[in-house]
Design a protein around this motif. Structure first.
Motif, mmCIF file in Angstrom:
data_model
loop_
_atom_site.group_PDB
_atom_site.id
_atom_site.type_symbol
_atom_site.label_atom_id
_atom_site.label_comp_id
_atom_site.label_asym_id
_atom_site.label_seq_id
_atom_site.Cartn_x
_atom_site.Cartn_y
_atom_site.Cartn_z
ATOM 1 N N ASP A 1 0.832 -1.210 0.000
ATOM 2 C CA ASP A 1 0.000 0.000 0.000
ATOM 3 C C ASP A 1 0.868 1.262 0.000
ATOM 4 N N LEU A 2 1.956 1.241 0.794
ATOM 5 C CA LEU A 2 2.841 2.402 0.889
ATOM 6 C C LEU A 2 3.518 2.693 -0.445
ATOM 7 N N LEU A 3 4.047 1.653 -1.095
ATOM 8 C CA LEU A 3 4.775 1.864 -2.351
ATOM 9 C C LEU A 3 3.840 2.185 -3.508
ATOM 10 N N LYS A 4 2.578 1.843 -3.384
ATOM 11 C CA LYS A 4 1.607 2.285 -4.389
ATOM 12 C C LYS A 4 1.397 3.797 -4.282
ATOM 13 N N GLY B 1 21.690 3.094 -2.000
ATOM 14 C CA GLY B 1 20.767 3.935 -2.752
ATOM 15 C C GLY B 1 19.639 3.189 -3.429
ATOM 16 N N VAL B 2 19.485 1.907 -3.138
ATOM 17 C CA VAL B 2 18.476 1.115 -3.833
ATOM 18 C C VAL B 2 17.070 1.580 -3.443
ATOM 19 N N LYS B 3 16.191 1.643 -4.449
ATOM 20 C CA LYS B 3 14.811 2.053 -4.256
ATOM 21 C C LYS B 3 13.892 0.913 -4.707
ATOM 22 N N TYR B 4 12.696 0.875 -4.134
ATOM 23 C CA TYR B 4 11.786 -0.248 -4.399
ATOM 24 C C TYR B 4 10.474 0.230 -4.996
ATOM 25 N N PHE B 5 9.942 -0.609 -5.893
ATOM 26 C CA PHE B 5 8.716 -0.305 -6.612
ATOM 27 C C PHE B 5 7.859 -1.568 -6.683
ATOM 28 N N GLY C 1 13.278 3.765 -0.077
ATOM 29 C CA GLY C 1 14.289 2.829 0.378
ATOM 30 C C GLY C 1 13.831 2.125 1.647
ATOM 31 N N VAL C 2 14.619 1.152 2.117
ATOM 32 C CA VAL C 2 14.244 0.375 3.305
ATOM 33 C C VAL C 2 14.120 1.269 4.534
#
Length: 221
Positions: free
Chosen positions: A154-157, A199-203, A163-164
Motif C-alpha cells: 500500500d505504501l509503495l503504491k 541507494g536502492v529504491k523499491y517499486f 528505500g528500506v
C-alpha cells in the motif's frame, strides 16, 4: 514495550543436531539488532540442580523458544516444564530434521515457526522479536509478515521509489524487519528494485503480460 520486560529469551534445542557455532550465530546476530539476550542451557538434565537452573531461566525470561527439531528428549522435558508453568513460549522446527509422527497431536496444532535453513530461521525470529519488542501481539509469524507485506504494498503504491530506511520510518517498524519483508517480496516477484547498495529504491512489480503466439490472419483470408 512494558517496563517489566527483561529482554531475555530462553532457547532450548538439540545440541547434537547442528554445529553449535553455526546455530548460535543466528541468535548472536539478532542480539545486536534488538538488544536482547538469548540464554541456553548447555548441560543435559541429569540432576535436580540443573533442572532448577532451567526452571530459573524459563521464569526469568520474557518468553522461551523450544526448537523441537529431531524431537530431542531434553527439549521435550524443557517444553513440558514451560507448559506446566504456563509461561510464554514458542516452538520451532526444521521439518527435514523432524519425524512429525513422533510429535504428540496436542503439540502439532500449536502455532509454530517452521524453517528450512539458518537464514530462514533468522528471518522468522526477526518477525517474532519485532512483535515482542515493542509489540506484544501474539499472532502467527506468517500472518504478521503477510500483514507487513500488505502495508509495504500500500505504501509503495502511494509513494513509489522508497528505500528500506524510509519504509521502516514511515511504517514504524524496525529496520531489520523491513529488510526481511522487502527481501521476501523481491524473491516472490512482488517488488522490483532500482539502484545499488545504500541507494536502492523499491517499486511494485508490474504484472507480466503474456503475449499471444497465435498468428493473426490477414483480412479476407
Amino acid at each position: 514495550m512494558s517496563n517489566n520486560q527483561s529482554k531475555q529469551v530462553f532457547v532450548a534445542y538439540a545440541y547434537g543436531l547442528y554445529d553449535k557455532r553455526d546455530y548460535r550465530k543466528v541468535f548472536s546476530s539478532l542480539e545486536k539488532v534488538f538488544g536482547v539476550r538469548f540464554i541456553f542451557a548447555d548441560e543435559k538434565i541429569t540432576n535436580m540442580h540443573i533442572l532448577q537452573k532451567i526452571l530459573s531461566y524459563i521464569r526469568s525470561s520474557d518468553f522461551s523458544i523450544f526448537d523441537i527439531s529431531a524431537w530431542n528428549p531434553n527439549v521435550t522435558l524443557e517444553l513440558g516444564i514451560a507448559l506446566a508453568l504456563s509461561e510464554n513460549w514458542y516452538i520451532c522446527f526444521n521439518p527435514s530434521q523432524t519425524n512429525l509422527s513422533e510429535v504428540p497431536s496436542d503439540i502439532r496444532g500449536i502455532d509454530r515457526i517452521q524453517y528450512i535453513s539458518f537464514a530462514d530461521l533468522e528471518d522468522k525470529l526477526t518477525v517474532l522479536l519485532d512483535q515482542r519488542y515493542p509489540r506484544s501481539s501474539r499472532i502467527g509469524v506468517d500472518d504478521y509478515l503477510a500483514g507487513l507485506e500488505s502495508d509495504i504494498t500500500d505504501l509503495l503504491k502511494r509513494e513509489p521509489g522508497l528505500g528500506v530506511v524510509e519504509v521502516s520510518d514511515i511504517l514504524g517498524v524496525h529496520k531489520r524487519m523491513a529488510q526481511v519483508a522487502v527481501r521476501q517480496m523481491l524473491e516472490s516477484g512482488k517488488l522490483r528494485s532500482e539502484g545499488k547498495t545504500k541507494g536502492v529504491k523499491y517499486f511494485i512489480a508490474e504484472p507480466v503480460v503474456k503475449l499471444s503466439t497465435r498468428r493473426r490472419l490477414p483480412r479476407g483470408a
